[in-house]
Motif scaffolding. Structure first.
Motif, PDB file in Angstrom:
ATOM      1  N   MET A 294       0.895  -1.079  -0.098  1.00 52.19           N
ATOM      2  CA  MET A 294       0.137   0.122  -0.055  1.00 52.19           C
ATOM      3  C   MET A 294       1.038   1.081   0.339  1.00 52.19           C
ATOM      4  SD  MET A 294      -2.952   1.179   2.460  1.00 52.19           S
ATOM      5  CE  MET A 294      -4.498   0.542   1.941  1.00 52.19           C
ATOM      6  N   ARG A 295       0.408   2.103  -0.822  1.00 52.00           N
ATOM      7  CA  ARG A 295       1.370   3.323  -0.877  1.00 52.00           C
ATOM      8  C   ARG A 295       1.050   4.426  -0.198  1.00 52.00           C
ATOM      9  NH1 ARG A 295       0.285   5.625  -6.731  1.00 52.00           N
ATOM     10  NH2 ARG A 295       0.606   7.102  -5.408  1.00 52.00           N
ATOM     11  N   ILE A 296       2.168   5.437   0.531  1.00 50.97           N
ATOM     12  CA  ILE A 296       2.041   5.696   1.634  1.00 50.97           C
ATOM     13  C   ILE A 296       1.012   7.032   1.397  1.00 50.97           C
ATOM     14  CG2 ILE A 296       3.066   8.019   3.065  1.00 50.97           C
ATOM     15  CD1 ILE A 296       5.880   6.335   2.199  1.00 50.97           C
ATOM     16  N   LYS A 297       0.479   8.249   0.465  1.00 54.25           N
ATOM     17  CA  LYS A 297      -0.457   8.698   0.291  1.00 54.25           C
ATOM     18  C   LYS A 297      -1.802   7.796   0.953  1.00 54.25           C
ATOM     19  CE  LYS A 297      -2.273  11.882  -3.878  1.00 54.25           C
ATOM     20  NZ  LYS A 297      -1.859  11.618  -4.980  1.00 54.25           N
ATOM     21  N   THR A 298      -1.957   6.015  -0.083  1.00 49.81           N
ATOM     22  CA  THR A 298      -3.239   5.655   0.262  1.00 49.81           C
ATOM     23  C   THR A 298      -3.403   5.634   1.850  1.00 49.81           C
ATOM     24  OG1 THR A 298      -3.191   4.602  -1.504  1.00 49.81           O
ATOM     25  CG2 THR A 298      -4.865   3.654  -0.178  1.00 49.81           C
ATOM     26  N   GLN A 299      -2.209   5.503   2.556  1.00 55.73           N
ATOM     27  CA  GLN A 299      -2.083   5.384   3.918  1.00 55.73           C
ATOM     28  C   GLN A 299      -2.604   6.426   4.551  1.00 55.73           C
ATOM     29  OE1 GLN A 299       1.521   3.449   5.180  1.00 55.73           O
ATOM     30  NE2 GLN A 299       0.921   1.359   4.452  1.00 55.73           N
TER      31      GLN A 299
END
Length: 161
Positions: A1-6
């Motif tokens: 999971m990408r940091i932006k999504t998190q």
């Protein structure tokens, strides 16, 4: 999971929790208002009952004070839309209000007999003190409930920030 999504997921969760907390705080604020109103009316019962005795001792008729005291006592026991008091849910509060009502009925019976002789005046003062003591206990109880609900509200507000 990408940091932006998190980060977006965490921000969304925080937003949802904040909205839930705000809703619960507003719900609890209504209960605090009820406790404050009860504390206020309990103090008025105490004062209006004593006012009725004072009027009688001064030679007047206390019809208005008597009816106001009775209306407020009924509201504390059963609730009243007119006074903005919901029916109580705390059995201890109802029990204490009923004790005040009993003391009030005794005092009212003594007031109906009138002043007459010194024995009636002494009995009136005795009943007045008994009523005041019961009304004072109830007022203290309702103030403690009000203070407790305000303390909870403060904690909730601090947690919401």
């Amino acid at each position: 999971m990408r940091i932006k999504t998190q980060i977006i997921s965490i921000a969304g969760a925080i937003l949802i929790l904040s909205l839930i907390n705000s809703g619960l705080t507003l719900l609890h604020a209504g209960r605090i208002d009820d406790h404050s109103r009860i504390a206020n009316v309990s103090g008025k019962v105490r004062g209006e009952g004593q006012r009725a005795v004072t009027i009688l001792l001064a030679g007047g008729t206390a019809t208005e004070s008597i009816s106001e005291t009775e209306e407020m006592l009924e509201a504390l026991i059963y609730g009243s839309e007119d006074l903005g008091i919901a029916p109580p849910t705390n059995p201890e509060m109802v029990e204490k209000a009923r004790s005040v009502q009993i003391a009030w009925r005794n005092l009212k019976q003594t007031m109906k007999r009138g002043l007459g002789d010194d024995a009636n005046v002494v009995e009136l003062l005795r009943q007045s003190e008994a009523f005041y003591a019961e009304a004072n206990l109830f007022a203290d109880f309702s103030l403690a409930m009000d203070a407790g609900s305000i303390g909870l509200k403060t904690i909730e507000m601090m947690l919401s920030f």
